[in-house]
Design a protein around this motif. Sequence first.
Motif, PDB file in Angstrom:
ATOM      1  N   LYS A 329       1.030  -2.381  -4.681  1.00 26.07           N
ATOM      2  CA  LYS A 329       1.895  -2.759  -3.573  1.00 26.07           C
ATOM      3  C   LYS A 329       1.196  -2.535  -2.231  1.00 26.07           C
ATOM      4  O   LYS A 329       1.299  -3.355  -1.304  1.00 26.07           O
ATOM      5  N   PHE A 332      -1.476  -5.276  -1.698  1.00 26.42           N
ATOM      6  CA  PHE A 332      -0.882  -6.583  -1.403  1.00 26.42           C
ATOM      7  C   PHE A 332      -0.268  -6.610  -0.011  1.00 26.42           C
ATOM      8  O   PHE A 332      -0.420  -7.574   0.738  1.00 26.42           O
ATOM      9  N   ALA A 333       0.439  -5.527   0.357  1.00 28.21           N
ATOM     10  CA  ALA A 333       1.029  -5.453   1.692  1.00 28.21           C
ATOM     11  C   ALA A 333      -0.042  -5.486   2.772  1.00 28.21           C
ATOM     12  O   ALA A 333       0.152  -6.031   3.865  1.00 28.21           O
ATOM     13  N   TRP A 334      -1.184  -4.940   2.450  1.00 30.44           N
ATOM     14  CA  TRP A 334      -2.281  -4.834   3.408  1.00 30.44           C
ATOM     15  C   TRP A 334      -3.062  -6.135   3.543  1.00 30.44           C
ATOM     16  O   TRP A 334      -3.358  -6.595   4.650  1.00 30.44           O
ATOM     17  N   THR A 335      -3.409  -6.755   2.412  1.00 31.46           N
ATOM     18  CA  THR A 335      -4.289  -7.919   2.431  1.00 31.46           C
ATOM     19  C   THR A 335      -3.566  -9.251   2.264  1.00 31.46           C
ATOM     20  O   THR A 335      -4.077 -10.294   2.681  1.00 31.46           O
ATOM     21  N   GLY A 336      -2.404  -9.256   1.612  1.00 32.48           N
ATOM     22  CA  GLY A 336      -1.710 -10.506   1.320  1.00 32.48           C
ATOM     23  C   GLY A 336      -2.346 -11.282   0.197  1.00 32.48           C
ATOM     24  O   GLY A 336      -1.952 -12.420  -0.088  1.00 32.48           O
ATOM     25  N   ASP A 337      -3.316 -10.694  -0.491  1.00 25.78           N
ATOM     26  CA  ASP A 337      -4.039 -11.344  -1.580  1.00 25.78           C
ATOM     27  C   ASP A 337      -3.593 -10.720  -2.900  1.00 25.78           C
ATOM     28  O   ASP A 337      -3.997  -9.605  -3.239  1.00 25.78           O
ATOM     29  N   ALA A 341      -5.261  -7.545  -4.995  1.00 22.25           N
ATOM     30  CA  ALA A 341      -4.449  -6.350  -5.216  1.00 22.25           C
ATOM     31  C   ALA A 341      -4.388  -5.985  -6.690  1.00 22.25           C
ATOM     32  O   ALA A 341      -4.509  -4.814  -7.065  1.00 22.25           O
ATOM     33  N   ASP A 463       7.821 -10.121  -0.758  1.00 17.00           N
ATOM     34  CA  ASP A 463       6.703 -10.510   0.092  1.00 17.00           C
ATOM     35  C   ASP A 463       6.044  -9.273   0.686  1.00 17.00           C
ATOM     36  O   ASP A 463       6.400  -8.141   0.364  1.00 17.00           O
ATOM     37  N   ARG A 464       5.097  -9.484   1.586  1.00 14.98           N
ATOM     38  CA  ARG A 464       4.314  -8.368   2.135  1.00 14.98           C
ATOM     39  C   ARG A 464       5.187  -7.383   2.897  1.00 14.98           C
ATOM     40  O   ARG A 464       4.952  -6.171   2.854  1.00 14.98           O
ATOM     41  N   GLU A 467       7.015  -5.185   0.343  1.00 14.48           N
ATOM     42  CA  GLU A 467       6.079  -4.250  -0.290  1.00 14.48           C
ATOM     43  C   GLU A 467       5.667  -3.150   0.694  1.00 14.48           C
ATOM     44  O   GLU A 467       5.561  -1.972   0.320  1.00 14.48           O
ATOM     45  N   PHE A 468       5.460  -3.531   1.941  1.00 11.83           N
ATOM     46  CA  PHE A 468       5.115  -2.526   2.956  1.00 11.83           C
ATOM     47  C   PHE A 468       6.261  -1.535   3.143  1.00 11.83           C
ATOM     48  O   PHE A 468       6.042  -0.329   3.276  1.00 11.83           O
TER      49      PHE A 468
END
Length: 500
Positions: A329, A332-337, A341, A463-464, A467-468
């Motif tokens: 998580k 993914f929250a950091w990179t969006g990839d 992730a 979405d990001r 997750e963030f």
Amino acid sequence: MSLKKNILSGYVSQLYVTGVGIMILPLYIKYMGAEAYGLVGFFTMLQAWFGLLDMGLTPTIGRETARYRGGNITALAYRQLYRALSLIFLVVALIGGISLFLVADLIVEQWLQVESLDMGKVVVCVQIMGIIVALRWLCGLCRGVIAGSERLVWLSGFNGLIATMRFIAVFGSMWQFGFTPLVFFVHQLVIALTELVGLWWMGNRLLPSKADSKETIGWSLKPIKPVLRFALTIAFTSSIWVLVTQTDKLILSGILSLAEYGYFTLAVLVASGIMVISGPVSSAIMPRMARLHSEGKHDEMIQVYRNASQLVTVICGSAAITVAFTAEKLLFAWTGDGQLAQESAPILRLYAIGNGFLALAAFPYYLQYALGNLRYHLIGNLVTICLLIPSIIYAAKVYGAIGAGWVWVSLNGMLLLFWVGYVHSKLEPGLHAKWLLIDIAKISLPVFFVLWGISLLGLPTGDRIVEFGVVAALSITALITAVFTSSYAKTVISLRVRNG
């Protein structure tokens, strides 16, 4: 200067430096490409290996500065030692930097797995790396003087400024001249020169005035003799530390393609934040403990040691446990990839746990540093490296990054459980049980079980932003749990509340 102010300023600086360095990484990969970022990861690893040339000089000047401030050595003896160490630093920097410059083509052609980057430009980048690491290594002498003088508030602010210029301002240079590795490393060269000048200026301000001494300082290496044994012991243990923390990265840099190495570096760098945020504590307590020992205040020294252990457990322990539960998580929250992730999360999880163990297992070193006897640290590191190197080589070659991660977490866990107890029994009998149960387990275990219980209920996905939010909520929960299970943290908070 207050120890609390030194630790607080160090944490603010380290959080900023680490945060900026980590948050900006997706932009590096986006604009430069994964392969170019792999070259940046190689540069980071190269700087760590260059630390082998330190020979224990940086910690030595820091400790002797603290002793001078405590009245244990004269101003003349201190200035003579500083000048002798300056000579050594300069000579070693020249030899090391020139050597790296000359073998740059061999590194690129025989070691790095370059796929699409221009080989000639990569060679130039590695040559610039050689100059940068030499310049940044020279900064160590001045940092030792500043840290030993407990001027950590200034040092923290300066580090934040340099980090801004290094990580953020570089995009201005690349926007103007191109998002290429060559532009990136030329910018880093300019910042390395700026950093050296700034640290040299402050370091020289803190030295005792030459006019205060009637005797000539001279140019001699004799002043090093009284601290030579301590310096060489630290040199050896520092070399072992580099081997312990960088062997996997060196091996994988020659096995993985630069693009794959870039992704590996990304995950390991996030995990390294756990070790980085423990740095301000060690920087603050090592000179303080050395001074307390020299003044015969043993009980105060041990109390500083235990309080710092709780502080690192609260911050680093809760961070490591949170990352272990939220690795995918977080990435993914950091990179969006999503693919990045998924592939990097297992590596991040293992290295985060291993670094959490290591941040705590490092504490006996701080105690030995203050006592001026690193014998047990030396023995422990010898055993560690004898186990680590063959294990890492085998695991990395057979299982890749995941294999290296499992070796990392297993070995550091054993160090914390077994070796630390042995060192405590030799240096401070009766300390270990209280240290392990009250200062570590009482804080970290509740954090683990709270996050484990929450994860059993099922964590929301999306979405990001979602997750963030999940990562942030669990991070706050972990930190609050850690704070209220730490006697030291609760005492500090209650005093703050009472004093308004």
